[in-house]
Design a protein around this motif. Structure first.
Motif, mmCIF file in Angstrom:
data_model
loop_
_atom_site.group_PDB
_atom_site.id
_atom_site.type_symbol
_atom_site.label_atom_id
_atom_site.label_comp_id
_atom_site.label_asym_id
_atom_site.label_seq_id
_atom_site.Cartn_x
_atom_site.Cartn_y
_atom_site.Cartn_z
ATOM 1 N N ARG A 160 36.672 33.580 37.581
ATOM 2 C CA ARG A 160 35.818 33.915 36.351
ATOM 3 C C ARG A 160 34.301 33.833 37.031
ATOM 4 O O ARG A 160 33.406 34.704 36.447
ATOM 5 C CB ARG A 160 36.063 32.542 35.509
ATOM 6 N N MET A 161 34.168 33.102 37.789
ATOM 7 C CA MET A 161 32.597 32.892 38.403
ATOM 8 C C MET A 161 32.346 34.391 39.047
ATOM 9 O O MET A 161 31.402 34.659 39.108
ATOM 10 C CB MET A 161 32.404 31.765 39.348
ATOM 11 N N PHE A 162 33.433 34.711 39.809
ATOM 12 C CA PHE A 162 33.195 36.048 40.610
ATOM 13 C C PHE A 162 33.040 37.289 39.568
ATOM 14 O O PHE A 162 32.100 37.947 39.868
ATOM 15 C CB PHE A 162 34.448 36.186 41.343
ATOM 16 N N GLU A 163 33.642 37.290 38.481
ATOM 17 C CA GLU A 163 33.803 38.276 37.623
ATOM 18 C C GLU A 163 32.323 38.389 36.915
ATOM 19 O O GLU A 163 31.632 39.264 36.953
ATOM 20 C CB GLU A 163 34.967 38.170 36.588
ATOM 21 N N GLU A 164 31.828 37.225 36.434
ATOM 22 C CA GLU A 164 30.685 37.045 35.783
ATOM 23 C C GLU A 164 29.594 37.258 36.728
ATOM 24 O O GLU A 164 28.651 37.891 36.182
ATOM 25 C CB GLU A 164 30.269 35.475 35.266
ATOM 26 N N ALA A 201 57.062 38.622 43.221
ATOM 27 C CA ALA A 201 57.915 38.158 44.623
ATOM 28 C C ALA A 201 58.165 36.715 44.249
ATOM 29 O O ALA A 201 59.224 36.254 44.644
ATOM 30 C CB ALA A 201 57.171 38.376 45.747
ATOM 31 N N LEU A 202 56.995 36.074 43.716
ATOM 32 C CA LEU A 202 57.047 34.488 43.578
ATOM 33 C C LEU A 202 57.141 34.063 42.301
ATOM 34 O O LEU A 202 56.869 32.822 42.106
ATOM 35 C CB LEU A 202 56.089 33.797 44.499
ATOM 36 N N ALA A 203 57.331 34.843 41.105
ATOM 37 C CA ALA A 203 57.200 34.427 39.780
ATOM 38 C C ALA A 203 56.064 33.484 39.382
ATOM 39 O O ALA A 203 55.817 32.854 38.868
ATOM 40 C CB ALA A 203 58.439 33.553 39.552
ATOM 41 N N LEU A 204 54.785 34.120 39.842
ATOM 42 C CA LEU A 204 53.489 33.660 39.720
ATOM 43 C C LEU A 204 52.800 34.353 38.474
ATOM 44 O O LEU A 204 53.440 35.594 38.024
ATOM 45 C CB LEU A 204 52.480 33.764 40.919
ATOM 46 N N ASP A 205 51.791 33.778 37.853
ATOM 47 C CA ASP A 205 51.101 34.568 36.928
ATOM 48 C C ASP A 205 49.477 34.237 37.057
ATOM 49 O O ASP A 205 49.120 33.104 36.626
ATOM 50 C CB ASP A 205 51.542 34.103 35.413
ATOM 51 N N TYR A 206 49.074 35.015 37.661
ATOM 52 C CA TYR A 206 47.445 34.943 37.644
ATOM 53 C C TYR A 206 46.681 35.152 36.393
ATOM 54 O O TYR A 206 45.522 34.702 36.378
ATOM 55 C CB TYR A 206 47.043 35.942 38.933
ATOM 56 N N GLU A 207 47.509 35.501 35.268
ATOM 57 C CA GLU A 207 46.589 35.805 33.996
ATOM 58 C C GLU A 207 45.338 36.839 34.238
ATOM 59 O O GLU A 207 44.236 36.386 33.604
ATOM 60 C CB GLU A 207 46.337 34.560 33.393
ATOM 61 N N LEU A 208 45.664 37.675 35.111
ATOM 62 C CA LEU A 208 44.514 38.681 35.083
ATOM 63 C C LEU A 208 43.961 39.266 33.993
ATOM 64 O O LEU A 208 42.915 39.793 33.963
ATOM 65 C CB LEU A 208 45.089 39.638 36.219
ATOM 66 N N SER A 263 39.643 45.868 35.048
ATOM 67 C CA SER A 263 39.356 47.231 35.019
ATOM 68 C C SER A 263 38.981 47.610 36.497
ATOM 69 O O SER A 263 39.328 48.648 36.995
ATOM 70 C CB SER A 263 38.268 47.474 34.164
ATOM 71 N N TRP A 264 38.467 46.876 37.087
ATOM 72 C CA TRP A 264 37.792 47.179 38.840
ATOM 73 C C TRP A 264 38.960 47.285 39.591
ATOM 74 O O TRP A 264 39.126 48.347 40.257
ATOM 75 C CB TRP A 264 36.829 45.954 39.175
ATOM 76 N N LEU A 265 39.900 46.430 39.549
ATOM 77 C CA LEU A 265 41.089 46.579 40.256
ATOM 78 C C LEU A 265 42.002 48.026 40.121
ATOM 79 O O LEU A 265 42.369 48.556 40.943
ATOM 80 C CB LEU A 265 42.200 45.401 39.994
ATOM 81 N N ASN A 266 42.026 48.108 38.394
ATOM 82 C CA ASN A 266 42.969 49.486 38.321
ATOM 83 C C ASN A 266 42.179 50.662 38.649
ATOM 84 O O ASN A 266 42.807 51.598 39.247
ATOM 85 C CB ASN A 266 42.984 49.290 36.953
ATOM 86 N N ALA A 267 40.651 50.377 38.575
ATOM 87 C CA ALA A 267 40.005 51.702 39.122
ATOM 88 C C ALA A 267 40.119 51.947 40.722
ATOM 89 O O ALA A 267 40.238 52.922 41.101
ATOM 90 C CB ALA A 267 38.533 51.556 38.681
ATOM 91 N N LEU A 268 40.151 50.637 41.173
ATOM 92 C CA LEU A 268 40.325 50.606 42.568
ATOM 93 C C LEU A 268 41.755 51.286 43.435
ATOM 94 O O LEU A 268 41.697 52.204 44.095
ATOM 95 C CB LEU A 268 40.047 49.353 43.575
ATOM 96 N N LYS A 269 42.704 50.763 42.591
ATOM 97 C CA LYS A 269 43.997 51.229 42.890
ATOM 98 C C LYS A 269 44.271 52.983 42.611
ATOM 99 O O LYS A 269 44.917 53.320 43.027
ATOM 100 C CB LYS A 269 44.885 50.636 42.005
#
Length: 227
Positions: free
Chosen positions: A137-141, A179-186, A194-200
């Motif tokens: 959250r801090m990084f995003e803001e 792989a590890l059944a995690l949930d980062y709640e992105l 949105s940035w990640l999707n644009a990058l990918k």
């Protein structure tokens, strides 16, 4: 490495996000290079010779001279090959802000998204995941505040230094979740997602990063037996 020796050699590991950063920078700049795959379970004499302090990948070898640590290598590439697109801006304050957030991502966000979460369980895992989400959250803001005109990337349609830093890890979040059944709640971080999707979706990123299924398989092999 070839007997004659290539001018630019990258010693790395195909699944390492730190190595992907260097590959992305080289590909963005159009710099030919030789990739030498390293076996991290049996480190080569070559790796130890060129990175005797940390004995880690990536290591860039340029004309026989070694440079270690991914963010250091990115700056070296941008300084050494002074062709466009430039990864870092000319303005000193803008460069300082980008360096700050790249280091923040490396030291605060990236590592908490892997080992501390993976090696914890129950309430402890929830605690480490909550810490990761707060840092994200801090990084995003911080990015939104410091770089309000970034659309979609730091150099317009071209990737900049911070884009490369984050893009190399963009394929890993979903791979670790599956792989590890995690949930980062992105989904709770729409600007970052949105940035990640644009990058990918960027062609040079798609060409450089490994396939999702291959990443999922190696993550399971590396971590499931330890969780």
């Amino acid at each position: 490495m070839e007997e004659q020796g290539s001018e630019v050699v990258l010693i790395g590991f195909w699944a390492s996000t730190y190595c992907h950063r260097v590959e992305l920078a080289l590909n963005i700049k159009g710099i030919p290079y030789e990739f030498v795959e390293e076996d991290l379970s049996n480190k080569s004499d070559l790796l130890i010779q060129y990175n005797p302090v940390h004995k880690k990948v990536p290591v860039l070898v340029h004309k026989g001279k070694a440079i270690a640590e991914s963010l250091v290598i990115l700056e070296y590439i941008d300084d050494c090959w002074d062709n466009t697109p430039k990864l870092l801006p000319q303005d000193p304050h803008e460069r300082a802000k980008i360096r700050f957030w790249a280091n923040f991502y490396d030291q605060k966000v990236l590592l908490p998204s892997t080992y501390p979460i993976i090696y914890s369980e129950g309430e402890e895992r929830e605690k480490t995941m909550a810490e990761f989400r707060e840092l994200l959250r801090m990084f995003e803001e911080g990015i939104k505040k410091d770089f309000p005109t970034r659309k979609p990337f730091f150099n317009g349609e071209d990737l900049g230094f911070l884009d490369v830093t984050v893009a190399a890890n963009s394929c890993m979040y979903r791979a670790f979740e599956e792989a590890l059944a995690l949930d980062y709640e992105l989904n709770n971080y729409p600007a970052f997602l949105s940035w990640l999707n644009a990058l990918k979706g960027c062609p040079v990123v798609k060409e450089t990063l490994p396939p999702h299924d291959k990443l999922v398989a190696i993550i399971r092999k590396m971590f499931l037996k330890q969780t």
